[in-house]
Design an enzyme around this catalytic site. Structure first.
Site, short mmCIF file in Angstrom:
data_model
loop_
_atom_site.label_atom_id
_atom_site.label_comp_id
_atom_site.label_asym_id
_atom_site.label_seq_id
_atom_site.Cartn_x
_atom_site.Cartn_y
_atom_site.Cartn_z
N LYS A 36 0.85 -1.19 0.00
CA LYS A 36 0.00 0.00 0.00
C LYS A 36 0.89 1.25 0.00
CE LYS A 36 -0.45 0.14 5.04
NZ LYS A 36 -1.35 0.14 6.20
N TYR A 275 14.34 32.57 0.20
CA TYR A 275 13.18 33.34 0.65
C TYR A 275 13.33 33.75 2.11
CZ TYR A 275 10.56 31.84 -3.51
OH TYR A 275 10.12 31.63 -4.80
#
Length: 383
Positions: A36, A275
């Protein structure tokens, strides 16, 4: 390099892990490979054929779409068990393809029976019991109705398994809860067996339960994280290793996640990097610009904390991780050049960046970090 990063998956490491798990569980216990979450980030399309080459013939998935991807990519027939999401309209497809699937609601049981009757073949179901996880599974009242329904539809519904899932077997904090769940499971199975409902398999164990609670192995174990070379928790590893004479991790990580230096940048002392103002250069610096950011699964929380490997040396992530790039301090690494290999996860030379250390820095679990690796990162099999 068409893509900004790529993942290598080691066949020898997988074989090592499978062999170790088989030695632990013994020859009479079925090993179901849990794939999964895109095989925990390793890629269903790449991992499943590799697992088959290493001797796996039983897979567990969460949903029908994962089962479909698996079915299309395994070179040899195998048992596929859907543990979670399967819409009633998809039952026809699942039964036609001999899929096995969890049943945890009466309406799914009824629909599966009706579809099996229509197709003229039996539905192979695993009855999931509610033992204390409080997620999915038949509670006591619903189980009584399911029991009555099964009794009158034996020709349409094949009781392949009776199962449950433990609520945190990786932590001793949940020890008493796990034991209560196990006792409740035993009582419910005994009740079903007394009523003539005899499953081919009883299964409860995930990786953590398989190691910490050997009595939960029963007829099958559903092994996810450990086959990929990782422990469910440090506590699970400690409990295992404390019982061994040789204090050595028996597991090997499959995954190496790599990129290359896109550009080099000289930054004067006092300048801010990237940033915002989260990092100011304390000296003249040389930065490597790496074309991987949070859009590619490298968590933004690793800003000013993460490390990568370049020329076998640890290099610190500086400034904020961007959507598609990050900046790495290579000031003290000699002879760094554009296109040099960057290891984000895995080994380079004598150094390694482990999933555990990566996860601790980003506050992510092993599972979360791996399953967030995007589908479109190329994955390659290596020896």
């Amino acid at each position: 390099m068409l893509h900004s990063s790529y993942i290598e998956i080691s066949k020898s490491a997988l074989q090592n892990n499978i062999d170790f798990i088989r030695r632990e569980i013994g020859p009479d216990v079925q090993f179901s490979s849990v794939v999964k979450g895109n095989a925990y980030g390793h890629g269903i399309e790449q991992f499943a054929p590799l697992a088959q080459a290493c001797g796996i013939n039983h897979f567990s998935v969460f949903s029908a779409d994962e089962a479909d991807r698996l079915l299309k990519n395994i070179p040899q027939p195998a048992t596929i068990l859907i543990m979670g999401y399967l819409d009633n309209p998809e039952l026809e497809w699942a039964i036609r393809h001999d899929m096995e699937f969890f049943v945890f609601e009466l309406d799914r049981l009824q629909e599966a029976s009706a579809m099996a009757r229509k197709l003229g073949k039996s539905a192979k179901i695993h009855l999931e019991l509610e033992t204390g996880m409080n997620r999915t599974g038949f509670d006591k009242a619903a189980l009584a109705r399911a029991e009555a329904f099964l009794a009158s539809h034996r020709s349409e519904v094949e009781l392949q398994g009776i199962c449950t899932h433990f609520a945190g077997a990786e932590s001793m904090q949940n020890h008493e809860r796990v034991l209560r769940q196990l006792q409740k499971y035993y009582r419910q199975v005994a009740r079903l067996q007394q009523a003539g409902h005899l499953p081919r398999q009883r299964h409860t164990a995930c990786s953590a339960a398989m190691i910490s609670y050997p009595e939960t192995r029963m007829d099958m174990v559903r092994v996810g994280i450990m086959q990929y070379g990782l422990w469910p928790s440090p506590e699970t590893y400690s409990r295992y290793i404390s019982r061994q004479q040789e204090k050595k991790d028996p597991l090997q990580r499959l995954i190496n996640w790599k990129s290359r230096i896109m550009s080099l940048k000289s930054v004067p002392q006092g300048e801010y990097i990237g940033y915002g103002t989260s990092f100011q250069a304390p000296r003249d610096m040389v930065l490597a610009i790496v074309p991987v950011g949070y859009a590619w699964g490298y968590s933004r929380s690793l800003s000013n904390q993460g490390q990568v490997l370049i020329k076998g040396t640890r290099a610190a992530v500086v400034g904020n991780v961007n959507m598609n790039v990050m900046m790495v301090d290579v000031t003290d690494i000699p002879d760094v050049e554009k296109d040099d290999e960057v290891v984000l996860l895995g080994r380079q030379g004598k150094e390694s960046i482990t999933v555990a250390s990566f996860g601790e820095l980003s506050t992510q679990l092993n599972y979360e970090l791996l399953t967030r690796l995007p589908l479109n990162i190329p994955r390659y099999i290596i020896d």
